[in-house]
Scaffold this motif. Structure first.
Motif, mmCIF file in Angstrom:
data_model
loop_
_atom_site.group_PDB
_atom_site.id
_atom_site.type_symbol
_atom_site.label_atom_id
_atom_site.label_comp_id
_atom_site.label_asym_id
_atom_site.label_seq_id
_atom_site.Cartn_x
_atom_site.Cartn_y
_atom_site.Cartn_z
ATOM 1 N N ALA A 92 0.844 -1.200 0.000
ATOM 2 C CA ALA A 92 0.000 0.000 0.000
ATOM 3 C C ALA A 92 0.879 1.250 0.000
ATOM 4 O O ALA A 92 1.816 1.368 0.787
ATOM 5 C CB ALA A 92 -0.919 0.003 1.210
ATOM 6 N N ILE A 93 0.591 2.180 -0.897
ATOM 7 C CA ILE A 93 1.432 3.367 -1.071
ATOM 8 C C ILE A 93 0.963 4.490 -0.151
ATOM 9 O O ILE A 93 -0.236 4.738 -0.001
ATOM 10 C CB ILE A 93 1.401 3.833 -2.538
ATOM 11 C CG1 ILE A 93 1.969 2.734 -3.440
ATOM 12 C CG2 ILE A 93 2.196 5.121 -2.719
ATOM 13 C CD1 ILE A 93 1.863 3.031 -4.916
ATOM 14 N N TYR A 94 1.930 5.152 0.454
ATOM 15 C CA TYR A 94 1.654 6.281 1.342
ATOM 16 C C TYR A 94 1.345 7.498 0.488
ATOM 17 O O TYR A 94 2.229 8.231 0.063
ATOM 18 C CB TYR A 94 2.867 6.526 2.232
ATOM 19 C CG TYR A 94 2.741 7.685 3.194
ATOM 20 C CD1 TYR A 94 1.716 7.739 4.125
ATOM 21 C CD2 TYR A 94 3.682 8.720 3.179
ATOM 22 C CE1 TYR A 94 1.612 8.790 5.013
ATOM 23 C CE2 TYR A 94 3.586 9.775 4.071
ATOM 24 C CZ TYR A 94 2.560 9.809 4.979
ATOM 25 O OH TYR A 94 2.460 10.858 5.862
ATOM 26 N N ASP A 95 0.066 7.713 0.200
ATOM 27 C CA ASP A 95 -0.381 8.732 -0.752
ATOM 28 C C ASP A 95 -1.269 9.782 -0.109
ATOM 29 O O ASP A 95 -1.968 9.510 0.873
ATOM 30 C CB ASP A 95 -1.193 8.075 -1.875
ATOM 31 C CG ASP A 95 -0.364 7.802 -3.110
ATOM 32 O OD1 ASP A 95 0.729 8.374 -3.237
ATOM 33 O OD2 ASP A 95 -0.823 7.014 -3.949
ATOM 34 N N ASN A 96 -1.295 10.945 -0.733
ATOM 35 C CA ASN A 96 -2.276 11.961 -0.376
ATOM 36 C C ASN A 96 -3.611 11.581 -1.017
ATOM 37 O O ASN A 96 -3.652 11.236 -2.201
ATOM 38 C CB ASN A 96 -1.820 13.339 -0.869
ATOM 39 C CG ASN A 96 -2.658 14.464 -0.298
ATOM 40 O OD1 ASN A 96 -3.845 14.569 -0.594
ATOM 41 N ND2 ASN A 96 -2.047 15.293 0.520
ATOM 42 N N THR A 97 -4.698 11.658 -0.274
ATOM 43 C CA THR A 97 -5.988 11.158 -0.764
ATOM 44 C C THR A 97 -6.974 12.246 -1.179
ATOM 45 O O THR A 97 -8.125 11.952 -1.476
ATOM 46 C CB THR A 97 -6.654 10.270 0.310
ATOM 47 O OG1 THR A 97 -6.831 11.033 1.512
ATOM 48 C CG2 THR A 97 -5.801 9.048 0.613
ATOM 49 N N PHE A 98 -6.523 13.493 -1.218
ATOM 50 C CA PHE A 98 -7.456 14.590 -1.497
ATOM 51 C C PHE A 98 -8.119 14.425 -2.862
ATOM 52 O O PHE A 98 -9.345 14.570 -2.996
ATOM 53 C CB PHE A 98 -6.737 15.937 -1.423
ATOM 54 C CG PHE A 98 -7.666 17.122 -1.433
ATOM 55 C CD1 PHE A 98 -8.218 17.593 -0.256
ATOM 56 C CD2 PHE A 98 -8.010 17.747 -2.626
ATOM 57 C CE1 PHE A 98 -9.090 18.687 -0.255
ATOM 58 C CE2 PHE A 98 -8.876 18.839 -2.643
ATOM 59 C CZ PHE A 98 -9.416 19.300 -1.455
ATOM 60 N N ASP A 99 -7.336 14.121 -3.894
ATOM 61 C CA ASP A 99 -7.913 13.969 -5.232
ATOM 62 C C ASP A 99 -8.807 12.733 -5.329
ATOM 63 O O ASP A 99 -9.779 12.730 -6.083
ATOM 64 C CB ASP A 99 -6.811 13.908 -6.282
ATOM 65 C CG ASP A 99 -6.135 15.258 -6.501
ATOM 66 O OD1 ASP A 99 -6.756 16.285 -6.166
ATOM 67 O OD2 ASP A 99 -4.983 15.287 -6.987
ATOM 68 N N ALA A 100 -8.489 11.708 -4.565
ATOM 69 C CA ALA A 100 -9.364 10.532 -4.530
ATOM 70 C C ALA A 100 -10.735 10.916 -3.975
ATOM 71 O O ALA A 100 -11.769 10.441 -4.460
ATOM 72 C CB ALA A 100 -8.729 9.429 -3.689
ATOM 73 N N HIS A 101 -10.743 11.779 -2.972
ATOM 74 C CA HIS A 101 -12.027 12.249 -2.432
ATOM 75 C C HIS A 101 -12.768 13.101 -3.456
ATOM 76 O O HIS A 101 -14.006 13.054 -3.533
ATOM 77 C CB HIS A 101 -11.798 13.038 -1.142
ATOM 78 C CG HIS A 101 -11.436 12.178 0.029
ATOM 79 N ND1 HIS A 101 -12.282 11.209 0.521
ATOM 80 C CD2 HIS A 101 -10.325 12.140 0.810
ATOM 81 C CE1 HIS A 101 -11.702 10.608 1.557
ATOM 82 N NE2 HIS A 101 -10.514 11.147 1.738
ATOM 83 N N ARG A 102 -12.026 13.866 -4.237
ATOM 84 C CA ARG A 102 -12.687 14.649 -5.298
ATOM 85 C C ARG A 102 -13.320 13.704 -6.322
ATOM 86 O O ARG A 102 -14.421 13.981 -6.831
ATOM 87 C CB ARG A 102 -11.682 15.577 -5.986
ATOM 88 C CG ARG A 102 -11.203 16.724 -5.116
ATOM 89 C CD ARG A 102 -10.645 17.880 -5.947
ATOM 90 N NE ARG A 102 -9.460 17.474 -6.700
ATOM 91 C CZ ARG A 102 -9.279 17.750 -7.986
ATOM 92 N NH1 ARG A 102 -10.210 18.383 -8.692
ATOM 93 N NH2 ARG A 102 -8.162 17.374 -8.596
ATOM 94 N N LEU A 103 -12.650 12.614 -6.634
ATOM 95 C CA LEU A 103 -13.229 11.632 -7.557
ATOM 96 C C LEU A 103 -14.540 11.078 -6.997
ATOM 97 O O LEU A 103 -15.522 10.922 -7.732
ATOM 98 C CB LEU A 103 -12.230 10.499 -7.786
ATOM 99 C CG LEU A 103 -12.572 9.442 -8.853
ATOM 100 C CD1 LEU A 103 -11.309 8.726 -9.304
ATOM 101 C CD2 LEU A 103 -13.576 8.395 -8.355
#
Length: 237
Positions: A92-103
């Motif tokens: 699992a990659i340590y990612d920022n999820t802000f754009d995923a929430h926008r999706l």
């Protein structure tokens, strides 16, 4: 009845909580009248958008080394398996999820919000996908039926950023300090990936309070009714 669920794509307990809630909802008689809304939450708003680290590597720096994180991951992986989920937390990659929430907000306008949430969670926890990468988000979005060009245009702009931030603010208003968090009819709050029975009990209680049974039968002496072993028979004058 409205159920709002604050969660993060990078929260392992949120995926487990989703499964537990779904199991309870599947057995709820009024499930077709329950409106489920996914609300955005970020465990780490400062996480990078182009990370090369795994979540385990990032957490090891915060929680006392890789051995401790390994033990934590093994426990949550076991609980996930009991809920029917396959976790590969080592990738699992340590990612920022802000754009995923926008999706997810974009998908909500296409009546595909739950499908987007499910796809992103699986991508992160099972497949090791980079959910901060726009190309990857477009790929995942098209898999659930979203238009690739329209989605890319939204993600390459600041579309739905205000909606995500509004979820953060609404969560603060509700006192959400960790996820998953379930708010039912703005009255009952459930924190954490509770067992399905807990969700079932609260759903039933919330429904009964918002839809009280009104007795219009009148006096039982004036109508045919059975109470226990005794059946009253109307008497004609």
């Amino acid at each position: 009845m409205k159920v709002e669920i604050w969660s993060d794509v990078a929260c392992p307990w949120c995926y487990i909580g989703k499964r537990h809630f779904e199991a309870a909802l599947a057995e709820f008689p009024q499930r077709e009248q329950v409106d489920v809304i996914w609300r955005s939450y970020q465990l780490d708003p400062n996480a990078p958008r182009d990370s090369k680290q795994t979540t385990g590597e990032a957490l090891a720096k915060k929680f006392g080394g890789p051995e401790k994180v390994k033990a934590m991951n093994e426990r949550v992986t076991q609980v996930a398996a009991e809920a029917g989920l396959e976790y590969h937390l080592d990738t699992a990659i340590y990612d920022n999820t802000f754009d995923a929430h926008r999706l997810i907000h974009f998908a909500a306008h296409k009546n595909l919000q739950d499908e987007a949430k499910e796809r992103l969670l699986k991508a992160h926890f099972t497949e090791g996908a980079a959910v901060a990468n726009i190309d990857e988000l477009v790929r995942l979005g098209t898999e659930i039926g979203l238009d690739a060009d329209e989605l890319r245009g939204a993600l390459e702009s600041d579309a739905y950023a205000d909606e995500v931030k509004a979820d953060f603010q609404r969560g603060s208003m509700f006192g959400v300090q960790g996820v998953p968090f379930f708010a039912i009819d703005e009255k009952y709050g459930i924190s954490g990936a509770q067992p399905s029975q807990v969700f079932a009990e609260v759903l039933t209680k919330a429904w009964s309070e918002s839809h009280p049974l009104i007795n219009l039968s009148g006096n039982t002496q004036d109508a045919g009714v059975c109470e226990g072993d005794n059946c009253a028979i109307p008497q004609n004058d």
